[in-house]
Design an enzyme around this catalytic site. Structure first.
Site, mmCIF file in Angstrom:
data_model
loop_
_atom_site.group_PDB
_atom_site.id
_atom_site.type_symbol
_atom_site.label_atom_id
_atom_site.label_comp_id
_atom_site.label_asym_id
_atom_site.label_seq_id
_atom_site.Cartn_x
_atom_site.Cartn_y
_atom_site.Cartn_z
ATOM 1 N N TYR A 1 0.852 -1.183 0.000
ATOM 2 C CA TYR A 1 0.000 0.000 0.000
ATOM 3 C C TYR A 1 0.887 1.232 0.000
ATOM 4 O O TYR A 1 1.844 1.319 0.763
ATOM 5 C CB TYR A 1 -0.895 0.005 1.246
ATOM 6 C CG TYR A 1 -1.814 1.199 1.359
ATOM 7 C CD1 TYR A 1 -2.890 1.346 0.494
ATOM 8 C CD2 TYR A 1 -1.600 2.180 2.325
ATOM 9 C CE1 TYR A 1 -3.749 2.448 0.589
ATOM 10 C CE2 TYR A 1 -2.447 3.278 2.428
ATOM 11 C CZ TYR A 1 -3.520 3.405 1.565
ATOM 12 O OH TYR A 1 -4.355 4.494 1.675
ATOM 13 N N ASP B 1 9.246 2.880 -0.091
ATOM 14 C CA ASP B 1 8.195 3.516 0.679
ATOM 15 C C ASP B 1 8.412 3.119 2.136
ATOM 16 O O ASP B 1 8.021 2.034 2.567
ATOM 17 C CB ASP B 1 6.820 3.068 0.164
ATOM 18 C CG ASP B 1 5.686 3.697 0.962
ATOM 19 O OD1 ASP B 1 5.969 4.325 2.004
ATOM 20 O OD2 ASP B 1 4.527 3.551 0.544
ATOM 21 N N LYS C 1 4.175 9.079 8.878
ATOM 22 C CA LYS C 1 3.933 8.515 10.202
ATOM 23 C C LYS C 1 4.934 9.017 11.255
ATOM 24 O O LYS C 1 4.769 10.113 11.757
ATOM 25 C CB LYS C 1 3.840 6.991 10.103
ATOM 26 C CG LYS C 1 2.640 6.647 9.186
ATOM 27 C CD LYS C 1 2.258 5.228 9.015
ATOM 28 C CE LYS C 1 0.959 5.174 8.208
ATOM 29 N NZ LYS C 1 0.882 4.223 7.143
HETATM 30 C C1 PLP Z 1 0.256 4.705 5.765
HETATM 31 C C2 PLP Z 1 1.033 4.450 4.534
HETATM 32 C C3 PLP Z 1 0.990 5.315 3.427
HETATM 33 C C4 PLP Z 1 0.027 6.452 3.341
HETATM 34 O O1 PLP Z 1 0.233 7.422 4.284
HETATM 35 P P1 PLP Z 1 -0.995 8.407 4.642
HETATM 36 O O2 PLP Z 1 -0.384 9.372 5.596
HETATM 37 O O3 PLP Z 1 -2.060 7.547 5.217
HETATM 38 O O4 PLP Z 1 -1.423 9.047 3.366
HETATM 39 C C5 PLP Z 1 1.842 5.075 2.380
HETATM 40 N N1 PLP Z 1 2.698 4.028 2.397
HETATM 41 C C6 PLP Z 1 2.758 3.170 3.435
HETATM 42 C C7 PLP Z 1 3.747 2.066 3.408
HETATM 43 C C8 PLP Z 1 1.914 3.334 4.527
HETATM 44 O O5 PLP Z 1 1.931 2.446 5.523
#
Ligand code: PLP
Length: 430
Positions: free
Chosen positions: A144, A239, A267
């Site tokens: 994701y 990511d 995060k």
């Molecule tokens: C949470 C997450 C996102 C998206 O971040 P948001 O702040 O919710 O837009 C993208 N990549 C990974 C791996 C994530 O866990």
């Protein structure tokens, strides 16, 4: 445990907010109950609108690595708020956080702050396309990367949880530039990259998948990806929105010693406030406006409150052995969980890397999307509801990770183990 207030609030919320929530998984549909509304959190304890208390294993989905309402973070936010909350102009605080990120993350020479992980990945892909002059994005099934159009192809997180194959509203014209392939499969990766190297701008990956539940990279997977992308002139994007500053201070790239071209963060670097970031080699980052032609902007980007919350959080992570201690705590906890599974006879396959883990209700090893889908989600739903009722707050989906934080105490973890044993035994009686 009473949930009268939460039920009442959920009714009100549904009238004015789609599904009553601002992010789909929060609605708890896949675990078959209504969400509890949180009014307060301190350390690893959440309090809901009915006054019930829970040991938190979600940590706002990752940011709260030092626990909720940490006095140093709250203090920094309060002090900064009194000086004004947004200027839409440069502030010294942005340099502080940028310097800390550049120092910490091996691949990052320059970094741009945005407001969410989604914005970070979206911008990194635009930059990779602008830099290479190519269009195709290669991603992995079950990973994701936020909710931007290009990523909603066999995506993880809420997309798996709700069983949505793609999403209406995403034009085929956009999706045709996304190729999604199985995680941990070097052969398919190599074939895909060699066949389409002329058109592939980037490969984007969660170096440890965290959004189909925790799925570690197989030995050599990230290394092979690095080798192939370098050879073929394809930008490699890690990511690290979950793994950044979590697996180690320098993130998964430091943990596995594989350096991507671009990195996405989120995060933890916001310390619980909305922040994302993308960064990498100066040569690539210099393509971003105003130095270069790739446009990306943000009214609230680099927001002072968010910057100080990030700085305060990272300072706390600089404590000697922070990550080592967190990992030992998580390792011990996961071993105890496995012992409970064995003792009770409930089949669980537990994956853990550092302080993130998922117990999949299945006997098969979980190495990719297809094997993750073998997990018994109805069993997870029962477990989730039983644990919630006993004051243990887990992610409301089988396909998410449990987060160990610095704030959970021995007592918290003992309670969670005891309740897990009780829940597993009860599950078998059904
Ligand atoms: C949470 C997450 C996102 C998206 O971040 P948001 O702040 O919710 O837009 C993208 N990549 C990974 C791996 C994530 O866990």
């Amino acid at each position: 445990m009473e949930h009268t207030q939460s039920s009442q609030l959920f009714k009100q919320a549904q009238k004015v907010i789609p599904g009553g929530v601002n992010s789909p998984v929060r609605a708890c549909r896949s675990v078959g109950c209504d969400p509890v509304f949180i009014t307060e959190a301190k350390g690893a304890t959440l309090t809901d609108a009915d006054g019930n208390k829970y040991v938190d294993f979600v940590g706002s989905w990752g940011p709260m690595i030092v626990g909720h309402a940490h006095p140093e973070i709250v203090g920094a936010i309060q002090k900064t708020a009194e000086l004004g909350t947004s200027f839409g102009a440069p502030t010294p605080l942005e340099i502080d956080l940028a310097q800390m990120v550049v120092e910490a993350v091996p691949s990052i020479e320059k970094v741009r702050f945005v407001n969410s992980g989604t914005e970070a990945t979206m911008s990194a892909v635009r930059l990779a396309r602008g830099y290479t002059g190519k269009n195709i994005v290669v991603k992995f099934d079950g990973c994701y990367h936020g909710h931007a159009d290009s990523f909603l192809v066999k995506a993880g997180s809420g997309v798996i949880t709700l069983g949505i194959p793609g999403s209406p509203g995403v034009p085929d014209d956009i999706v045709k530039n996304t190729i999604s392939i199985p995680y941990n499969n070097v052969e398919v990766l190599e074939k895909t990259l060699r066949d389409k190297q002329q058109d592939i701008a980037c490969v984007i990956v969660e170096p440890v998948a965290g959004n189909m539940g925790c799925v570690p990279p197989a030995a050599g997977f990230l290394q092979a990806m690095r080798k192939l992308t370098s050879e073929l002139g394809i930008v490699l994007i890690f990511d690290e929105v979950i793994t950044g500053f979590r697996l180690s201070y320098g993130g998964a790239q430091e943990y596995y010693n594989v350096t991507p071209d671009l990195t996405c963060l989120g995060k933890i670097i916001g310390g619980g406030l909305p922040v994302g970031a993308y960064g990498g080699k100066a040569e690539i980052m210099n393509e971003v406006a105003p130095d270069g032609p790739v446009y990306q902007a943000g009214t609230l980007a680099g927001n002072p409150l968010a910057m100080v919350a990030g700085v305060a959080t990272l300072r706390l992570l600089q404590r000697p052995d922070f990550h080592k201690d967190l990992e030992s705590k998580a390792a011990e906890y996961s071993e105890r969980l496995q012992t409970v599974a064995k003792k009770t006879g409930v089949p669980v396959h537990l994956n853990r890397v550092g302080s993130i883990m998922t117990g999949f209700f299945t006997t098969v090893p979980v190495t990719d999307y297809d094997s993750a889908m073998k997990a018994d989600v109805s069993r997870y739903a029962v477990h989730y509801r039983q644990m919630l009722g006993q004051g243990i707050y887990l992610a409301p989906s089988q396909f998410e990770v449990a987060f160990i934080s610095d704030a959970q105490t021995e007592k918290d973890l003992d309670k969670a183990i005891k309740m897990t044993e009780w829940s597993f035994k009860k599950m078998l009686e059904m």
